[in-house]
Scaffold this active site. Structure first.
Site, PDB file in Angstrom:
ATOM      1  N   CYS A 130      82.220  48.289  61.899  1.00 56.24           N
ATOM      2  CA  CYS A 130      81.592  47.322  60.985  1.00 56.24           C
ATOM      3  C   CYS A 130      82.432  47.037  59.731  1.00 56.24           C
ATOM      4  CB  CYS A 130      80.199  47.813  60.588  1.00 56.24           C
ATOM      5  SG  CYS A 130      80.117  49.576  60.260  1.00 56.24           S
ATOM      6  N   HIS A 250      77.103  46.496  53.928  1.00 56.99           N
ATOM      7  CA  HIS A 250      78.277  47.199  53.408  1.00 56.99           C
ATOM      8  C   HIS A 250      78.969  46.308  52.370  1.00 56.99           C
ATOM      9  CE1 HIS A 250      77.689  50.036  56.506  1.00 56.99           C
ATOM     10  NE2 HIS A 250      78.747  49.847  57.256  1.00 56.99           N
TER      11      HIS A 250
HETATM   12  N1  NAP Z   1      74.653  51.034  62.685  1.00 55.07           N
HETATM   13  C1  NAP Z   1      75.773  50.324  62.554  1.00 55.07           C
HETATM   14  O1  NAP Z   1      76.036  49.678  61.509  1.00 55.07           O
HETATM   15  C2  NAP Z   1      76.749  50.263  63.670  1.00 55.07           C
HETATM   16  C3  NAP Z   1      77.758  49.320  63.581  1.00 55.07           C
HETATM   17  C4  NAP Z   1      78.682  49.229  64.612  1.00 55.07           C
HETATM   18  C5  NAP Z   1      78.577  50.084  65.684  1.00 55.07           C
HETATM   19  N2  NAP Z   1      77.595  51.019  65.750  1.00 55.07           N
HETATM   20  C6  NAP Z   1      77.559  51.894  66.923  1.00 55.07           C
HETATM   21  O2  NAP Z   1      76.471  51.547  67.754  1.00 55.07           O
HETATM   22  C7  NAP Z   1      75.939  52.717  68.376  1.00 55.07           C
HETATM   23  C8  NAP Z   1      74.448  52.813  68.074  1.00 55.07           C
HETATM   24  O3  NAP Z   1      74.251  52.837  66.683  1.00 55.07           O
HETATM   25  P1  NAP Z   1      72.818  52.718  66.016  1.00 55.07           P
HETATM   26  O4  NAP Z   1      73.088  52.656  64.566  1.00 55.07           O
HETATM   27  O5  NAP Z   1      71.999  51.650  66.651  1.00 55.07           O
HETATM   28  O6  NAP Z   1      72.182  54.157  66.395  1.00 55.07           O
HETATM   29  P2  NAP Z   1      70.664  54.597  66.535  1.00 55.07           P
HETATM   30  O7  NAP Z   1      69.784  53.818  65.633  1.00 55.07           O
HETATM   31  O8  NAP Z   1      70.680  56.071  66.400  1.00 55.07           O
HETATM   32  O9  NAP Z   1      70.277  54.207  68.055  1.00 55.07           O
HETATM   33  C9  NAP Z   1      70.857  54.858  69.156  1.00 55.07           C
HETATM   34  C10 NAP Z   1      70.370  54.177  70.435  1.00 55.07           C
HETATM   35  O10 NAP Z   1      71.052  54.782  71.530  1.00 55.07           O
HETATM   36  C11 NAP Z   1      70.093  55.205  72.494  1.00 55.07           C
HETATM   37  N3  NAP Z   1      70.571  56.387  73.212  1.00 55.07           N
HETATM   38  C12 NAP Z   1      70.869  57.597  72.709  1.00 55.07           C
HETATM   39  N4  NAP Z   1      71.238  58.450  73.707  1.00 55.07           N
HETATM   40  C13 NAP Z   1      71.166  57.728  74.852  1.00 55.07           C
HETATM   41  C14 NAP Z   1      71.402  58.031  76.213  1.00 55.07           C
HETATM   42  N5  NAP Z   1      71.803  59.254  76.604  1.00 55.07           N
HETATM   43  N6  NAP Z   1      71.232  57.049  77.137  1.00 55.07           N
HETATM   44  C15 NAP Z   1      70.825  55.816  76.772  1.00 55.07           C
HETATM   45  N7  NAP Z   1      70.562  55.471  75.491  1.00 55.07           N
HETATM   46  C16 NAP Z   1      70.740  56.417  74.544  1.00 55.07           C
HETATM   47  C17 NAP Z   1      68.873  55.519  71.665  1.00 55.07           C
HETATM   48  O11 NAP Z   1      67.739  55.537  72.506  1.00 55.07           O
HETATM   49  P3  NAP Z   1      66.469  56.526  72.270  1.00 55.07           P
HETATM   50  O12 NAP Z   1      65.507  55.745  71.423  1.00 55.07           O
HETATM   51  O13 NAP Z   1      65.971  56.743  73.647  1.00 55.07           O
HETATM   52  O14 NAP Z   1      66.983  57.764  71.608  1.00 55.07           O
HETATM   53  C18 NAP Z   1      68.890  54.351  70.703  1.00 55.07           C
HETATM   54  O15 NAP Z   1      68.387  53.193  71.333  1.00 55.07           O
HETATM   55  C19 NAP Z   1      76.778  53.890  67.839  1.00 55.07           C
HETATM   56  O16 NAP Z   1      77.799  54.173  68.761  1.00 55.07           O
HETATM   57  C20 NAP Z   1      77.342  53.357  66.566  1.00 55.07           C
HETATM   58  O17 NAP Z   1      78.557  53.979  66.231  1.00 55.07           O
HETATM   59  C21 NAP Z   1      76.661  51.112  64.777  1.00 55.07           C
END
Ligand code: NAP
Length: 347
Positions: A130, A250
């Site tokens: 990001c 950010h």
């Molecule tokens: N937040 C940001 O600004 C941002 C920006 C760019 C990239 N990212 C990347 O995007 C990804 C997710 O980020 P987030 O911020 O959305 O995290 P988050 O709010 O913690 O959400 C994680 C998601 O992944 C799912 N998940 C976890 N373990 C899993 C599994 N074994 N199989 C299938 N689904 C699973 C979770 O489902 P459950 O509800 O079932 O646990 C939830 O839907 C990360 O890799 C992060 O680095 C985030």
């Protein structure tokens, strides 16, 4: 659009996944089938999308049968395990995690910066980090007009960059602090004393773990991803990544040295007409970008443009964007839209 587009969102219950669904709706992305996938924990949860109830399913290899576009944001491990399964079943994967970003055969794409790179994909296209995305949307016009020599960037990154748990924890800590209770912390970095640092009323100069060179992994991502996207390994990039108690958006203080001279008013005009940017830069009106104003918006906001006082061909600026939208969900949906427009032409 003549064909049916079947979309899967992996990580649909997370901060980015929820924003993906919302962005598909806001952009009127013409999906005909939507699969919401997450872990076993949230299988069976019902999510309403445009007045229709969808049941979340556990993501398995078979989940991708018949899927055209799979938007992944469930962590790098899930992408490493399931993205190849989705590709093997004919889907285009747009991956938000760090799993494939630096793979030579995976394009790393910001549509305003290097859209043409996506057509070299072998089934997976990666979304950059990001912080890198918003910085490069702001710097690309300067690269094209004046050339880039050096970037020094300090980030002020929102809690939402660490996911849903971090958002909830910041809210709880804020209330606890104001009520004079002890703040509980379990998401942000752990000290040697095995205690997580609270983020509320604090500023943490650490995002992700430290590498051997003293930079954090988040900082090194900004270096390597900038080189890959701008196709210039000689560009000097010096980042300091900092977490601040903001929920969405950010901010970045960016100092940049260019190869050729520029006029600062021309830079302002150039940025104002560049794709994806809104210039908010009026010292007289005390107007400059802010996370609270950027939250929920797709643009990258640029302001505080200043010619450097000492170094010729150098300027400073303040760059703000919604990390969940342009930093993740919207960037991914833009890539899907580019794919769709080519499909429509070749159909
Ligand atoms: N937040 C940001 O600004 C941002 C920006 C760019 C990239 N990212 C990347 O995007 C990804 C997710 O980020 P987030 O911020 O959305 O995290 P988050 O709010 O913690 O959400 C994680 C998601 O992944 C799912 N998940 C976890 N373990 C899993 C599994 N074994 N199989 C299938 N689904 C699973 C979770 O489902 P459950 O509800 O079932 O646990 C939830 O839907 C990360 O890799 C992060 O680095 C985030």
């Amino acid at each position: 659009m003549s064909r049916n587009v079947r979309v899967a969102v992996v990580g649909a219950t997370g901060a980015v996944g929820k924003a993906m669904i919302d962005t598909l709706l806001r952009r009127e992305f013409p999906y005909t089938d939507l699969r919401l996938l997450a872990s076993k924990r949230s299988a069976g949860t019902v999510i309403n999308v445009a007045s229709r109830a969808y049941e979340v399913q556990e993501a398995t290899p078979e989940s991708f049968d018949g899927v055209d576009i799979a938007l992944f944001s469930a962590g790098a491990d899930v992408s490493l395990r399931l993205a190849p399964e989705a590709v093997a079943r004919g889907a285009l994967v747009i991956d938000n995690t760090s799993a494939y970003r630096m793979h030579a055969d995976v394009p790393l794409v910001v549509p305003e910066v290097n859209p043409e790179a996506m057509w070299g994909h072998q089934g997976i296209i990666a979304n950059p980090n990001c912080s890198t995305i918003q910085m490069l949307v702001a710097l690309r016009p300067l690269q094209l007009a004046y050339g880039l020599k050096r970037i020094v960037v300090s980030t002020y990154q929102a809690a939402s960059g660490a996911g849903e748990r971090a958002i909830a924890e910041l809210r709880e800590q804020t209330v606890a602090f104001l009520e004079g209770r002890e703040m509980k912390a379990s998401v942000m970095p752990v000290s040697k004393l095995a205690k997580h640092y609270p983020l509320a009323f604090n500023v943490l100069a650490q995002i992700d773990v430290f590498a051997d060179n003293g930079f954090t992994k988040e900082e090194m991502k900004m270096v390597h991803e900038t080189h890959k996207i701008l196709a210039d390994d000689s560009l000097a990039v010096t980042p300091t990544c900092v977490r601040v108690p903001v929920v969405y958006g950010h901010a970045e203080s960016v100092y940049v040295e260019t190869e050729r001279s520029f006029d600062i008013d021309q830079v302002r005009a150039l940025l104002a007409q560049s794709p994806g940017i809104e210039v908010q830069d009026d010292p007289q009106a005390q107007l400059y970008p802010q996370p609270l104003l950027a939250a929920g918006r797709f643009e990258v906001f640029v302001g505080r443009l200043r010619q450097d006082l000492y170094t010729p061909n150098a300027l400073s600026m303040w760059v703000v964007s919604d990390n969940i939208l342009k930093g993740a969900a919207y960037n991914a949906v833009q890539i899907a839209e580019l794919w769709l427009s080519r499909e429509a032409h070749t159909a």
